[in-house]
Scaffold this active site. Structure first.
Site, PDB file in Angstrom:
ATOM      1  CB  ALA A  65      -0.888  -0.026   1.227  1.00  0.00           C
ATOM      2  N   GLY A 108       0.718  -5.011   1.120  1.00  0.00           N
ATOM      3  CA  GLY A 108      -0.545  -5.084   0.382  1.00  0.00           C
ATOM      4  C   GLY A 108      -0.375  -5.755  -0.975  1.00  0.00           C
ATOM      5  CD  GLU A 111      -2.100  -7.605   3.414  1.00  0.00           C
ATOM      6  OE1 GLU A 111      -1.923  -6.433   2.991  1.00  0.00           O
ATOM      7  OE2 GLU A 111      -2.492  -7.847   4.566  1.00  0.00           O
ATOM      8  CD  GLU A 131       2.214  -5.440   5.784  1.00  0.00           C
ATOM      9  OE1 GLU A 131       3.082  -6.317   5.993  1.00  0.00           O
ATOM     10  OE2 GLU A 131       1.310  -5.561   4.930  1.00  0.00           O
TER      11      GLU A 131
HETATM   12  N1  DAK Z   1       4.578   3.181  -0.869  1.00  0.00           N
HETATM   13  C1  DAK Z   1       4.928   4.335  -1.452  1.00  0.00           C
HETATM   14  N2  DAK Z   1       6.028   4.465  -2.250  1.00  0.00           N
HETATM   15  C2  DAK Z   1       6.781   3.368  -2.447  1.00  0.00           C
HETATM   16  C3  DAK Z   1       6.481   2.108  -1.865  1.00  0.00           C
HETATM   17  C4  DAK Z   1       5.309   2.053  -1.031  1.00  0.00           C
HETATM   18  N3  DAK Z   1       4.897   0.909  -0.477  1.00  0.00           N
HETATM   19  N4  DAK Z   1       7.418   1.228  -2.235  1.00  0.00           N
HETATM   20  C5  DAK Z   1       8.272   1.890  -3.036  1.00  0.00           C
HETATM   21  N5  DAK Z   1       7.890   3.169  -3.176  1.00  0.00           N
HETATM   22  C6  DAK Z   1       8.543   4.245  -3.953  1.00  0.00           C
HETATM   23  C7  DAK Z   1       9.786   4.734  -3.244  1.00  0.00           C
HETATM   24  O1  DAK Z   1       9.460   5.699  -2.285  1.00  0.00           O
HETATM   25  C8  DAK Z   1      10.539   5.324  -4.420  1.00  0.00           C
HETATM   26  O2  DAK Z   1       9.989   6.587  -4.740  1.00  0.00           O
HETATM   27  P1  DAK Z   1      10.924   7.918  -4.840  1.00  0.00           P
HETATM   28  O3  DAK Z   1      11.626   7.998  -3.540  1.00  0.00           O
HETATM   29  O4  DAK Z   1      11.839   7.594  -5.988  1.00  0.00           O
HETATM   30  O5  DAK Z   1       9.947   9.006  -5.125  1.00  0.00           O
HETATM   31  C9  DAK Z   1      10.213   4.382  -5.565  1.00  0.00           C
HETATM   32  O6  DAK Z   1       9.024   3.716  -5.191  1.00  0.00           O
HETATM   33  C10 DAK Z   1      11.289   3.323  -5.789  1.00  0.00           C
HETATM   34  O7  DAK Z   1      11.558   2.689  -4.549  1.00  0.00           O
HETATM   35  P2  DAK Z   1      13.025   2.527  -3.912  1.00  0.00           P
HETATM   36  O8  DAK Z   1      13.912   3.645  -4.358  1.00  0.00           O
HETATM   37  O9  DAK Z   1      12.876   2.315  -2.457  1.00  0.00           O
HETATM   38  O10 DAK Z   1      13.515   1.187  -4.656  1.00  0.00           O
HETATM   39  P3  DAK Z   1      14.530   0.091  -4.102  1.00  0.00           P
HETATM   40  O11 DAK Z   1      14.738  -0.850  -5.259  1.00  0.00           O
HETATM   41  O12 DAK Z   1      15.724   0.716  -3.460  1.00  0.00           O
HETATM   42  O13 DAK Z   1      13.740  -0.690  -2.950  1.00  0.00           O
HETATM   43  C11 DAK Z   1      11.779  -1.820  -2.001  1.00  0.00           C
HETATM   44  C12 DAK Z   1      12.588  -1.446  -3.281  1.00  0.00           C
HETATM   45  C13 DAK Z   1      10.522  -2.487  -2.455  1.00  0.00           C
HETATM   46  C14 DAK Z   1      12.614  -2.818  -1.160  1.00  0.00           C
HETATM   47  C15 DAK Z   1      11.513  -0.542  -1.173  1.00  0.00           C
HETATM   48  O14 DAK Z   1      10.926   0.438  -2.050  1.00  0.00           O
HETATM   49  C16 DAK Z   1      10.581  -0.781  -0.032  1.00  0.00           C
HETATM   50  O15 DAK Z   1      10.985  -1.295   1.020  1.00  0.00           O
HETATM   51  N6  DAK Z   1       9.315  -0.384  -0.207  1.00  0.00           N
HETATM   52  C17 DAK Z   1       8.310  -0.475   0.835  1.00  0.00           C
HETATM   53  C18 DAK Z   1       7.857  -1.902   1.048  1.00  0.00           C
HETATM   54  C19 DAK Z   1       6.862  -1.999   2.167  1.00  0.00           C
HETATM   55  O16 DAK Z   1       7.154  -1.716   3.335  1.00  0.00           O
HETATM   56  N7  DAK Z   1       5.628  -2.407   1.861  1.00  0.00           N
HETATM   57  C20 DAK Z   1       4.560  -2.522   2.827  1.00  0.00           C
HETATM   58  C21 DAK Z   1       3.793  -1.218   2.914  1.00  0.00           C
HETATM   59  S1  DAK Z   1       2.472  -1.243   4.126  1.00  0.00           S
HETATM   60  C22 DAK Z   1      -5.256  -1.914   3.982  1.00  0.00           C
HETATM   61  C23 DAK Z   1      -4.820  -2.627   2.910  1.00  0.00           C
HETATM   62  C24 DAK Z   1      -3.466  -2.885   2.734  1.00  0.00           C
HETATM   63  C25 DAK Z   1      -2.533  -2.398   3.612  1.00  0.00           C
HETATM   64  C26 DAK Z   1      -2.955  -1.663   4.686  1.00  0.00           C
HETATM   65  C27 DAK Z   1      -4.318  -1.415   4.886  1.00  0.00           C
HETATM   66  N8  DAK Z   1      -6.630  -1.608   4.188  1.00  0.00           N
HETATM   67  C28 DAK Z   1      -7.639  -2.240   3.296  1.00  0.00           C
HETATM   68  C29 DAK Z   1      -7.082  -0.738   5.178  1.00  0.00           C
HETATM   69  C30 DAK Z   1      -1.117  -2.646   3.353  1.00  0.00           C
HETATM   70  C31 DAK Z   1      -0.107  -2.021   3.957  1.00  0.00           C
HETATM   71  C32 DAK Z   1       1.224  -2.069   3.337  1.00  0.00           C
HETATM   72  O17 DAK Z   1       1.406  -2.640   2.294  1.00  0.00           O
END
Ligand code: DAK
Length: 257
Positions: A65, A108, A111, A131
């Site tokens: 997400a 997400g 998921e 998360e």
């Molecule tokens: N959200 C927003 N931006 C994201 C992102 C994310 N989840 N993942 C990547 N990006 C963006 C980065 O910010 C970056 O943007 P700029 O800084 O260039 O503007 C761009 O995508 C490229 O990412 P990186 O530069 O970080 O690329 P790397 O290859 O170095 O790293 C990575 C890739 C996937 C390991 C890293 O980006 C990362 O750790 N991303 C976050 C992964 C994460 O934590 N995902 C879980 C998020 S929480 C719900 C439904 C669902 C959910 C909640 C509630 N409801 C129905 C209520 C789900 C929650 C989640 O998923």
């Protein structure tokens, strides 16, 4: 800007949906989810579509997400936005959905893939529920579906550490159907979709519904549900055609009736 691309006839009776936020690794924001919901609703009603493939791009299926959109929200904001009604549409889709996953399927994104009915992965796919590293927990079914897919101890490890697993590990854990080289994942998903699209759409939908029921209920109720759907297939022209074609030693022609 459209965050979803759709090809309604990607193959005969097979539609393809592509998540299209490549710069953000297909991070799932509200707009993307609403477009996905509307697309699924539309495809579910289209008689020329029997199977749906959901994919991202080579680098990312979806990295979760959108953290930037969620970061400042209060609990009440999250309740009022009620994103679950959009997420629920994936689960409610009657036609089978195959996730074709390459690169990141995180949070997400993982998921979303697990809410689909089958997962074909490229060798580069990485799955995880990170998360916990953001001080929160999975919110779209991760604690439930991952646990059912790979078992308690492994799910607990992944959800409490946020560690990613490779496609190979996901395969041996039972999270995905198949792992293929990166050039092949969409092709492989398409082959699977085409195979299913040749079956009776009535029987496919009733079978999907019955398999999903096994996640939601106890065995006795699940068996009763299956039995009802089994009887129901005998009300379809497709069942008559399928059995007649077998006896006449020819290929059945299903109409979805
Ligand atoms: N959200 C927003 N931006 C994201 C992102 C994310 N989840 N993942 C990547 N990006 C963006 C980065 O910010 C970056 O943007 P700029 O800084 O260039 O503007 C761009 O995508 C490229 O990412 P990186 O530069 O970080 O690329 P790397 O290859 O170095 O790293 C990575 C890739 C996937 C390991 C890293 O980006 C990362 O750790 N991303 C976050 C992964 C994460 O934590 N995902 C879980 C998020 S929480 C719900 C439904 C669902 C959910 C909640 C509630 N409801 C129905 C209520 C789900 C929650 C989640 O998923």
């Amino acid at each position: 800007m459209e965050l979803i691309k759709v090809i309604e006839q990607h193959a005969p009776f097979v539609a393809l949906i592509q998540l299209n936020r490549p710069k953000e690794l297909n991070a799932i924001n509200r707009q993307l989810m609403e477009e996905l919901r509307d697309t699924l609703l539309h495809l579910d009603k289209n008689d020329n579509v029997r199977v749906i493939i959901l994919t991202g791009n080579d680098q990312a299926f979806a990295a979760g997400a959108d953290i930037k959109q969620m970061a400042d929200k209060s609990a009440i904001d999250m309740v009022m936005v009620d994103q679950f009604s959009t997420w629920d549409q994936i689960r409610k889709t009657k036609k089978p959905i195959i996730a074709a996953v390459s690169g990141f399927a995180l949070g997400g994104g993982c998921e979303l893939a697990m809410t689909c009915d089958m997962i074909i992965a490229s060798e580069t796919a990485k799955f995880g529920q990170p998360e916990i590293k953001l001080g929160t927990i999975p919110g779209a079914g991760g604690t439930q579906r991952l646990t059912k897919a790979i078992g308690k101890v492994k799910a607990m490890e992944l959800i409490l550490t946020g560690r990613f697993i490779s496609a190979e590990e996901a395969l041996s854990d039972g999270l995905v159907n198949k792992v293929v080289p990166i050039e092949m994942y969409l092709f492989e998903a398409t082959q699977l979709a085409k195979e299913i699209a040749q079956m009776s759409p009535v029987a496919v939908q009733l079978a999907k519904e019955a398999v999903n029921r096994s996640f939601e209920t106890v065995l006795d109720e699940g068996l009763a549900f299956e039995r009802k759907n089994f009887y129901l297939t005998f009300a379809s022209e497709d069942q008559k055609e399928g059995m007649k074609a077998f006896i006449e030693k020819r290929k059945p022609e299903y109409k979805g009736k």
